[in-house]
Design a protein around this motif. Structure first.
Motif, short mmCIF file in Angstrom:
data_model
loop_
_atom_site.label_atom_id
_atom_site.label_comp_id
_atom_site.label_asym_id
_atom_site.label_seq_id
_atom_site.Cartn_x
_atom_site.Cartn_y
_atom_site.Cartn_z
N UNK A 204 0.78 -1.47 0.16
CA UNK A 204 0.28 0.08 -0.12
C UNK A 204 0.85 0.99 -0.04
N UNK A 205 2.14 1.15 0.53
CA UNK A 205 2.74 2.23 0.53
C UNK A 205 3.32 2.79 -0.93
N UNK A 206 3.41 1.92 -1.71
CA UNK A 206 3.62 1.94 -3.11
C UNK A 206 2.30 2.90 -3.71
N UNK A 207 1.29 1.78 -3.62
CA UNK A 207 -0.15 2.21 -4.22
C UNK A 207 -0.67 3.58 -3.83
N UNK A 208 -0.27 4.05 -2.79
CA UNK A 208 -0.71 5.22 -2.24
C UNK A 208 -0.22 6.38 -3.07
N UNK A 209 1.14 6.00 -3.56
CA UNK A 209 1.58 7.09 -4.58
C UNK A 209 0.97 7.18 -5.58
N UNK A 210 0.03 6.41 -6.14
CA UNK A 210 -0.55 6.69 -7.40
C UNK A 210 -1.68 7.49 -7.52
N UNK A 211 -2.03 8.10 -6.39
CA UNK A 211 -3.35 8.99 -6.38
C UNK A 211 -3.22 10.10 -7.20
N UNK A 212 -2.28 10.72 -7.16
CA UNK A 212 -2.26 11.65 -8.27
C UNK A 212 -2.25 11.47 -9.65
N UNK A 213 -1.86 10.15 -10.03
CA UNK A 213 -1.82 9.51 -11.20
C UNK A 213 -3.13 8.90 -11.61
N UNK A 214 -4.17 9.11 -10.88
CA UNK A 214 -5.40 8.20 -11.03
C UNK A 214 -5.72 8.10 -12.58
N UNK A 215 -5.71 9.32 -13.23
CA UNK A 215 -6.45 9.62 -14.61
C UNK A 215 -5.21 9.43 -15.51
#
Length: 274
Positions: free
Chosen positions: A61-72
């Motif tokens: 989850x610590x890596x996947x949490x970084x994807x929030x700004x890249x969602x689209x």
């Protein structure tokens, strides 16, 4: 070969919850409590673990949490992981064109699927993928973190780091593409031995030095390939989390190591004050 349309979830109910609501709740909790060791800019590539969520989910989850700004922005996820059940020479693509989880179906990027078959070290075979967990456990995280995306699911068998790097390079793409390497670290060492082994392996990755072996990481081959590609593209590695099953699930007599590492484009140097 006739195209098998859907690769069904093989480890739902074992590695992660089968019930959609329970799964969404667990993912939301892990993502909301994820705290990275080191803040990192938007990643181009990530290394994430692939054990059951109770063991390695918080680390992933610590890596996947970084994807929030890249969602689209991220529309394509190139996924590489080791085969645990079926021996593979080179690389294995599924015949299936969609992967199912309790959260829905994820399409395979058909153009990439077709183009990769021009390589003589890529075989299309559903058998290595049928029961393999290393890519499947990443999909629910991606499904909640990204808007719409396709995957290029590649299982890595007996292949060289150079061949793996060339395959990654072929799929590198632009800002719409995330490279994902699925790997755990040491297996079944004592807690202290694992801490030592895993720290040494992670330090080697952070220095972008290929040469990891399969005692250090089950996904050593795809990791080594990524490290070659990361060096070529001047990426910087950021350690997000490093723990083992003794930290997350209790028993410390024989543990499995987990890490999340993000690979990001180097930030331009700030101008020094005159």
């Amino acid at each position: 070969m006739a195209l098998a349309s859907i690769r069904p979830a093989a480890v739902a109910g074992q590695f992660y919850p089968r019930d959609e609501r329970v799964l969404r709740t667990q993912l939301a909790e892990m993502l909301s409590t994820a705290v990275a060791f080191e803040s990192a800019p938007a990643p181009k590539a990530i290394i994430v673990p692939h054990a059951g969520y109770m063991y390695s989910g918080p680390v992933a989850a610590s890596a996947y949490a970084l994807l929030a700004p890249l969602r689209e922005r991220i529309r394509r996820v190139v996924m590489l992981g080791p085969t645990h059940r079926v021996a593979v020479r080179g690389f294995s693509l599924p015949a299936a064109q969609r992967f199912a989880t309790p959260l829905g179906e994820v399409p395979v990027a058909r153009g990439d699927w077709e183009a990769l078959q021009a390589r003589d070290d890529v075989l299309v075979d559903d058998r290595p993928h049928a029961l393999e967990h290393c890519l499947e456990v990443q999909l629910p995280f991606l499904q909640v973190c990204l808007e719409r995306f396709e995957i290029v699911p590649v299982l890595v068998g007996d292949a060289s780091p150079e061949a793996t790097a060339s395959l990654i390079e072929r799929l590198w793409g632009g800002p719409e593409t995330l490279i994902l390497i699925s790997s755990d670290l040491s297996h079944y060492l004592s807690y202290r031995e694992a801490q030592w082994s895993d720290r040494a392996a992670v330090d080697q990755v952070l220095e972008l030095r290929p040469g990891l072996d399969h005692e250090q990481a089950c996904g050593a081959t795809p990791i080594n390939g990524l490290l070659l590609a990361a060096r070529k593209h001047d990426l910087q590695a950021h350690l997000l989390d490093l723990r083992n099953s003794g930290d997350t699930a209790g028993d410390r007599s024989r543990v499995v190591g987990y890490t999340s590492i993000a690979f990001c484009e180097a930030e331009p140097p700030s101008h020094a004050r005159h």
